[in-house]
Design an enzyme around this catalytic site. Structure first.
Site, PDB file in Angstrom:
ATOM      1  N   GLU A  32      31.163  29.091  41.751  1.00  0.00           N
ATOM      2  CA  GLU A  32      32.076  29.694  40.781  1.00  0.00           C
ATOM      3  C   GLU A  32      33.430  29.017  40.961  1.00  0.00           C
ATOM      4  O   GLU A  32      34.139  29.266  41.937  1.00  0.00           O
ATOM      5  CB  GLU A  32      32.208  31.200  41.009  1.00  0.00           C
ATOM      6  CG  GLU A  32      33.117  31.860  39.986  1.00  0.00           C
ATOM      7  CD  GLU A  32      33.975  32.989  40.544  1.00  0.00           C
ATOM      8  OE1 GLU A  32      34.416  33.836  39.753  1.00  0.00           O
ATOM      9  OE2 GLU A  32      34.223  33.006  41.760  1.00  0.00           O
ATOM     10  N   ASP A  50      31.254  32.489  45.712  1.00  0.00           N
ATOM     11  CA  ASP A  50      32.432  33.094  45.099  1.00  0.00           C
ATOM     12  C   ASP A  50      33.688  32.282  45.409  1.00  0.00           C
ATOM     13  O   ASP A  50      33.863  31.799  46.534  1.00  0.00           O
ATOM     14  CB  ASP A  50      32.596  34.524  45.628  1.00  0.00           C
ATOM     15  CG  ASP A  50      33.731  35.268  44.981  1.00  0.00           C
ATOM     16  OD1 ASP A  50      33.692  35.472  43.756  1.00  0.00           O
ATOM     17  OD2 ASP A  50      34.678  35.637  45.710  1.00  0.00           O
TER      18      ASP A  50
END
Length: 670
Positions: free
Chosen positions: A457, A428
């Protein structure tokens, strides 16, 4: 790296109770750089081009880091202050033509831009390793930027041997794009890095040679009678070379994605909503009951949104305990049982790893807030007004301070815990964590399991994140383009431009990309773009180069972003469409990781349609996508003849005017 970039340097596997100090041993003429002499973690911002040698005094001795710094003119456009260093050795470079340059190279920029100071763009490079006679050999395969007028033979390749591998510089020879090291000069491991230099410097690549442990606890010797190999020089298929002594010698390309990940269908599960709540079973037990469905759909890999203790926000990204499973989902034993069950169904499992921040409800932050005397105060970034550092004014999280060794230790230990259970991490907010931490994490998990997947990401994606950090990347450019095309704001051909942009920004040809049209952060594609565009976008996921990802319920026509899945209201025509696309991709290697992708000459009666070609080992297909409400008629150039039967629908697409395609067509080339 280049002048103007910055990298955070930190000791690996740190003991917060110990002291670490950085020193600058050698610097280029003209450099005025000085490093702090009282900090464990430092920012390295070179002020002159050339080779720097840094030393780290640590409890276990002194370690050396060699960094080659280029002039700012060679920095890719858009490079900012997050560049990531790479250890190496100076004095080794070459090109296909005689050149007068020398010096190793270390590091990469964090920018996604493609151009260099001269405007020609970043080259790309792949390294291939082999054993030839009594030498280790590394062959470089550089390619100019797609829009550059640089001749390939004019590209310089600089090599460096990792500082951690004790190889004498005098034992290394470079001839053009080839490096050689006598087997007698190497130990149990040799890592060779390389970078291509033209109008800018490329993302580095790496080849690793290692002796494999023998059953008696020893290690095999490098053999001098291994067969030579042929190495691709056209930027095409990767070559893995195995010596005659394959039981004891490994030749690896650590920047290639894990083999299992190349052709999977990935599926994101929003854990608080995918299954119905039942007092008699935990969420993980309920998820197990859906594995048969997912296996039947053709899913190979599951990404679950965060499963750790959190501040009760349903998405789970505000972590309050990095070592424990959220109570509302079950226990750690329940989670491990779910992972085991997924494995029994032939599925890998990705853990959603959140490392940029903790929740403000985390007990460490609660102790530190407005309390400079707290032992956790230095764990966090702080603004001048006493509030924690964060991004986008997010009010429920607080950014960690990675200059603190206790933070690094805490998070590395959490990484070790969960890496032993799952098959990979979806990372993340990867852009918000120091690159060198990701490189350490990469080496840490790959040392235990080379097939462990790291998916980042990052919005927008960053080519340099393929420099020893991540295996697979969110294709954010294609995602945004598919939205624009679906809404009718761009012609369908724009999706091919999005695919081409990967090379234009400098991603190496071995980089892997996750393709998606929606996730838990985005409005459902079918809601925003309509049914017809959604059917075409589904086809794009399974025909364009990359790894397709479905967000839970996408295949059912789900309209709510984070609502409970409407299992009883599934749209069977959409599910059947996805199931057929998954089936075709699994049966058609040309549509997978190894398949090539080409633009073709075609005509269409609408700009809502696009056609392209996929091919592998002579097996070729023309793929047509139509995002419009009405069927599109497509004509192909005279150099392409196809079987007009659509593999997706089984219908004949041939008409007097051309090929008629409603949403998606996959047509074998005759």
């Amino acid at each position: 790296m280049a002048v103007g970039e910055t990298v955070q340097l930190a000791p690996r596997d740190p003991d917060p109770e110990e002291t670490y100090r950085w020193h600058l041993k050698n610097a280029p003429v003209g450099s005025q750089l000085e490093l702090p002499d009282d900090e464990d973690v430092v920012s390295f911002s070179p002020d002159a081009a050339g080779t720097y040698v840094l030393e780290l005094d640590a409890p276990d001795g002194t370690h050396t880091l060699t960094v080659r710094v280029f002039s700012g003119e060679l920095a890719p456009v858009g490079v900012g202050g997050g560049a990531s260093g790479m250890s190496g050795m100076s004095g080794m470079s070459g090109s296909a033509r005689p050149v007068g340059q020398s010096g190793g190279v270390s590091g990469s920029g964090s920018g996604a831009g493609s151009g260099g100071g001269k405007g020609g763009g970043r080259p790309r490079v792949q390294l291939h390793g082999s054993i030839e006679g009594d030498s280790l050999v590394v062959h470089a395969d550089p390619q100019p930027h797609p829009d550059s007028d640089t001749d390939r033979d004019d590209i310089v390749v600089e090599f460096l041997v990792d500082d951690r591998d004790e190889v004498s510089q005098s034992a290394v020879t470079v001839d053009g794009w080839e490096l050689r090291i006598p087997l007698s000069e190497v130990g149990n491991r040799v890592r060779v890095h390389g970078v291509a230099i033209a109008d800018a410097y490329s993302v580095p690549d790496t080849v690793e040679f290692s002796r494999e442990p023998m059953a008696d606890g020893g290690s095999g010797d490098f053999r001098s009678d291994a067969a030579e190999c042929d190495v691709a020089t056209d930027g095409g298929e990767d070559i893995e070379v195995v010596s005659a002594d394959a039981d004891h010698l490994g030749v690896d390309r650590p920047n290639d994605p894990p083999e299992w990940s190349k052709d999977v269908t990935l599926y994101e599960i929003y854990v608080r909503g995918f299954v119905d709540e039942d007092e008699d079973e935990t969420v993980f037990e309920a998820l197990e009951q859906r594995l048969d469905y997912l296996e039947g759909l053709g899913v190979d890999c599951l990404w679950l949104t965060p499963v750790l203790q959190n501040d009760h926000a349903p998405h789970g990204y505000n972590i309050t305990d990095f070592y424990d499973i959220a109570e509302d989902l079950g226990t750690r034993e329940d989670y491990e049982a779910f992972v085991d069950a997924a494995h029994d169904h032939g599925m890998k499992v990705l853990f959603d790893l959140v490392l940029n921040h903790s929740a403000r409800a985390h007990p460490f932050f609660q102790d530190a807030y407005k309390n400079p005397d707290s032992e956790y105060y230095d764990w966090y970034e702080w603004q001048e007004n006493g509030e924690p550092g964060t991004y986008f004014d997010w009010e429920y999280i607080a950014n960690f301070d990675y200059t603190n060794l206790e933070v690094r230790r805490h998070l590395l230990d959490a990484v070790d815990l969960w890496a032993d259970i799952v098959d990979g991490f979806r990372c993340d907010m990867a852009w918000a964590v120091p690159n060198t931490f990701w490189q350490e994490l990469h080496d840490r998990v790959k040392e235990k399991d080379p097939e462990f997947l790291l998916l980042d990401e990052t919005i927008p994606y960053i080519a340099d994140f393929h420099n020893g950090m991540f295996d697979m990347h969110f294709d954010t450019t294609l995602y945004f383009t598919m939205r624009q095309v679906g809404e009718g704001n761009q012609p369908a051909e724009a999706i091919l431009d999005a695919v081409d942009q990967r090379a234009e920004v400098g991603f190496p040809p071995h980089a892997s990309f996750m393709l998606y049209i929606e996730n838990h952060d985005e409005t459902r594609y079918v809601v925003e773009c309509g049914d017809d565009a959604a059917m075409a976008a589904a086809g794009a996921l399974f025909t364009l180069p990359g790894v397709p990802m479905l967000y839970g319920g996408q295949e059912l026509g789900q309209r709510g972003r984070r609502d409970a899945i409407a299992w009883d209201h599934a749209r069977e025509e959409i599910r059947d469409h996805y199931e057929r696309l998954i089936e075709i991709r699994n049966e058609t290697p040309a549509l997978g990781y190894d398949g090539t992708y080409h633009r073709i000459d075609y005509g269409a009666d609408t700009d809502r349609a696009v056609a392209f070609r996929r091919e592998l080992n002579g097996d070729a297909y023309v793929c047509v996508l139509n995002f419009g409400e009405d069927a599109a008629t497509v004509t192909l150039g005279d150099d392409v003849e196809v079987d007009s039967e659509n593999l997706v629908t089984g219908e004949d697409t041939a008409t007097a005017d051309g090929l008629e395609v409603e949403h998606v067509a996959i047509l074998p080339v005759n």
